[in-house]
Write a protein that holds these residues in place. Sequence first.
Motif, PDB file in Angstrom:
ATOM      1  N   ILE A  26       5.040   1.779   2.642  1.00 11.95           N
ATOM      2  CA  ILE A  26       3.643   1.351   2.711  1.00 11.95           C
ATOM      3  C   ILE A  26       3.133   1.621   4.121  1.00 11.95           C
ATOM      4  CG2 ILE A  26       2.042  -0.567   2.429  1.00 11.95           C
ATOM      5  CD1 ILE A  26       4.345  -1.909   0.784  1.00 11.95           C
ATOM      6  N   GLN A  27       1.958   2.218   4.203  1.00 17.20           N
ATOM      7  CA  GLN A  27       1.353   2.477   5.513  1.00 17.20           C
ATOM      8  C   GLN A  27      -0.032   1.845   5.566  1.00 17.20           C
ATOM      9  OE1 GLN A  27       1.799   6.238   7.697  1.00 17.20           O
ATOM     10  NE2 GLN A  27      -0.414   6.417   7.546  1.00 17.20           N
ATOM     11  N   PHE A  28      -0.273   1.042   6.617  1.00 20.27           N
ATOM     12  CA  PHE A  28      -1.559   0.400   6.861  1.00 20.27           C
ATOM     13  C   PHE A  28      -2.198   1.052   8.081  1.00 20.27           C
ATOM     14  CE2 PHE A  28       1.024  -2.808   4.820  1.00 20.27           C
ATOM     15  CZ  PHE A  28       0.160  -3.426   3.938  1.00 20.27           C
ATOM     16  N   THR A  29      -3.438   1.472   7.950  1.00 14.96           N
ATOM     17  CA  THR A  29      -4.223   1.930   9.097  1.00 14.96           C
ATOM     18  C   THR A  29      -5.516   1.130   9.093  1.00 14.96           C
ATOM     19  OG1 THR A  29      -5.209   3.720   7.792  1.00 14.96           O
ATOM     20  CG2 THR A  29      -3.270   4.270   9.110  1.00 14.96           C
ATOM     21  N   VAL A  37       0.783   0.593  10.887  1.00 15.98           N
ATOM     22  CA  VAL A  37       1.862  -0.297  10.469  1.00 15.98           C
ATOM     23  C   VAL A  37       2.560   0.367   9.282  1.00 15.98           C
ATOM     24  CG1 VAL A  37       2.454  -2.570   9.556  1.00 15.98           C
ATOM     25  CG2 VAL A  37       0.630  -2.331  11.267  1.00 15.98           C
ATOM     26  N   ARG A  38       3.874   0.556   9.407  1.00 11.75           N
ATOM     27  CA  ARG A  38       4.668   1.175   8.347  1.00 11.75           C
ATOM     28  C   ARG A  38       5.744   0.190   7.897  1.00 11.75           C
ATOM     29  NH1 ARG A  38       3.936   5.420  12.226  1.00 11.75           N
ATOM     30  NH2 ARG A  38       2.747   7.127  11.314  1.00 11.75           N
ATOM     31  N   LEU A  39       5.805  -0.062   6.584  1.00 10.98           N
ATOM     32  CA  LEU A  39       6.773  -0.997   6.029  1.00 10.98           C
ATOM     33  C   LEU A  39       7.613  -0.318   4.958  1.00 10.98           C
ATOM     34  CD1 LEU A  39       4.451  -4.108   5.554  1.00 10.98           C
ATOM     35  CD2 LEU A  39       5.894  -3.553   7.517  1.00 10.98           C
ATOM     36  N   SER A  40       8.836  -0.815   4.779  1.00  9.47           N
ATOM     37  CA  SER A  40       9.764  -0.297   3.785  1.00  9.47           C
ATOM     38  C   SER A  40      10.394  -1.467   3.039  1.00  9.47           C
ATOM     39  CB  SER A  40      10.865   0.516   4.469  1.00  9.47           C
ATOM     40  OG  SER A  40      11.899   0.838   3.569  1.00  9.47           O
ATOM     41  N   THR A  41      10.729  -1.238   1.771  1.00  6.08           N
ATOM     42  CA  THR A  41      11.373  -2.285   0.977  1.00  6.08           C
ATOM     43  C   THR A  41      12.890  -2.177   1.003  1.00  6.08           C
ATOM     44  OG1 THR A  41      11.254  -0.938  -1.022  1.00  6.08           O
ATOM     45  CG2 THR A  41       9.415  -2.465  -0.595  1.00  6.08           C
ATOM     46  N   ASP A  42      13.446  -1.285   1.826  1.00 10.06           N
ATOM     47  CA  ASP A  42      14.900  -1.082   1.843  1.00 10.06           C
ATOM     48  C   ASP A  42      15.413  -0.984   3.277  1.00 10.06           C
ATOM     49  OD1 ASP A  42      17.414  -0.418   0.367  1.00 10.06           O
ATOM     50  OD2 ASP A  42      17.233   1.437   1.507  1.00 10.06           O
ATOM     51  N   PRO A  43      16.520  -1.662   3.591  1.00  8.20           N
ATOM     52  CA  PRO A  43      17.135  -1.503   4.912  1.00  8.20           C
ATOM     53  C   PRO A  43      18.025  -0.259   4.932  1.00  8.20           C
ATOM     54  CG  PRO A  43      18.337  -3.139   3.686  1.00  8.20           C
ATOM     55  CD  PRO A  43      17.194  -2.694   2.810  1.00  8.20           C
ATOM     56  N   ASP A 115      -7.003   0.367   5.557  1.00  6.58           N
ATOM     57  CA  ASP A 115      -6.666   1.396   4.579  1.00  6.58           C
ATOM     58  C   ASP A 115      -5.175   1.316   4.300  1.00  6.58           C
ATOM     59  OD1 ASP A 115      -9.272   2.532   4.485  1.00  6.58           O
ATOM     60  OD2 ASP A 115      -8.863   3.544   6.374  1.00  6.58           O
ATOM     61  N   VAL A 116      -4.795   1.463   3.020  1.00 15.75           N
ATOM     62  CA  VAL A 116      -3.399   1.322   2.620  1.00 15.75           C
ATOM     63  C   VAL A 116      -2.990   2.510   1.750  1.00 15.75           C
ATOM     64  CG1 VAL A 116      -1.713  -0.168   1.477  1.00 15.75           C
ATOM     65  CG2 VAL A 116      -3.708  -1.185   2.596  1.00 15.75           C
ATOM     66  N   HIS A 134      -3.012   6.683  -2.659  1.00 19.94           N
ATOM     67  CA  HIS A 134      -3.772   6.689  -1.409  1.00 19.94           C
ATOM     68  C   HIS A 134      -5.134   6.026  -1.612  1.00 19.94           C
ATOM     69  CE1 HIS A 134      -0.984   9.423   0.564  1.00 19.94           C
ATOM     70  NE2 HIS A 134      -0.979  10.133  -0.543  1.00 19.94           N
ATOM     71  N   HIS A 135      -5.825   5.828  -0.480  1.00 17.31           N
ATOM     72  CA  HIS A 135      -7.213   5.359  -0.445  1.00 17.31           C
ATOM     73  C   HIS A 135      -7.391   3.959  -1.033  1.00 17.31           C
ATOM     74  CE1 HIS A 135      -7.960   9.418   0.750  1.00 17.31           C
ATOM     75  NE2 HIS A 135      -7.529   9.876  -0.405  1.00 17.31           N
ATOM     76  N   PHE A 136      -6.406   3.113  -0.805  1.00 14.03           N
ATOM     77  CA  PHE A 136      -6.559   1.709  -1.172  1.00 14.03           C
ATOM     78  C   PHE A 136      -7.169   0.963   0.005  1.00 14.03           C
ATOM     79  CE2 PHE A 136      -3.539   2.873  -4.400  1.00 14.03           C
ATOM     80  CZ  PHE A 136      -3.845   2.042  -5.466  1.00 14.03           C
TER      81      PHE A 136
END
Length: 177
Positions: A26-29, A37-43, A115-116, A134-136
């Motif tokens: 997931i990327q938030f701008t 901000v970049r997030l991941s659901t896996d380590p 933007d997400v 895209h474009h959320f």
Amino acid sequence: MSRKISLNARLAHDAAASSEVEVVLIQFTHPETEQIVRLSTDPTERLSLDPLSYGTRSDWLGADPGDDDEAFLFVLLSVILPDDEEMAPPVARFVLEGIDNRLVEVLRSTQKRADVSMAVVLASSPSVIEMEWHHFRMVSAEGNGDAITLSITREPITAEPWPAGRMTRERFPGQHP
């Protein structure tokens, strides 16, 4: 609508059991800041020891997989993927767990919506995009105690202006000799 899916993902979906792990990136701008901000659901891998952090390295949306600052950081995150209802725009929800109230304050401190973008990848091949959206726009951030629920959506297709622009001589001179 057809989409391409990698051979590894097809084999993992068709197998009775698989060691492949699907990861949501997931990327938030935000228009008011340069920070992404970049997030991941896996380590997927350990990024640093002090502070201890895990994440996923991918080149999705121009991120540099060799740069620790551009890695997708692992957070305890539950994801409800966008639905495909005919009469409503797609909606997705994220529940971030184990965070403090300072993040809630940051999420509520801006006037414009973030933007997400989201993508699904395999942990073994994080730069091969299996699905993406895209474009959320983030429409709400609600927190209670140790969890925040983020809701994102798109503009509904019914919000398009109607009637659409007319092809008049003034607007489209090339169409009219």
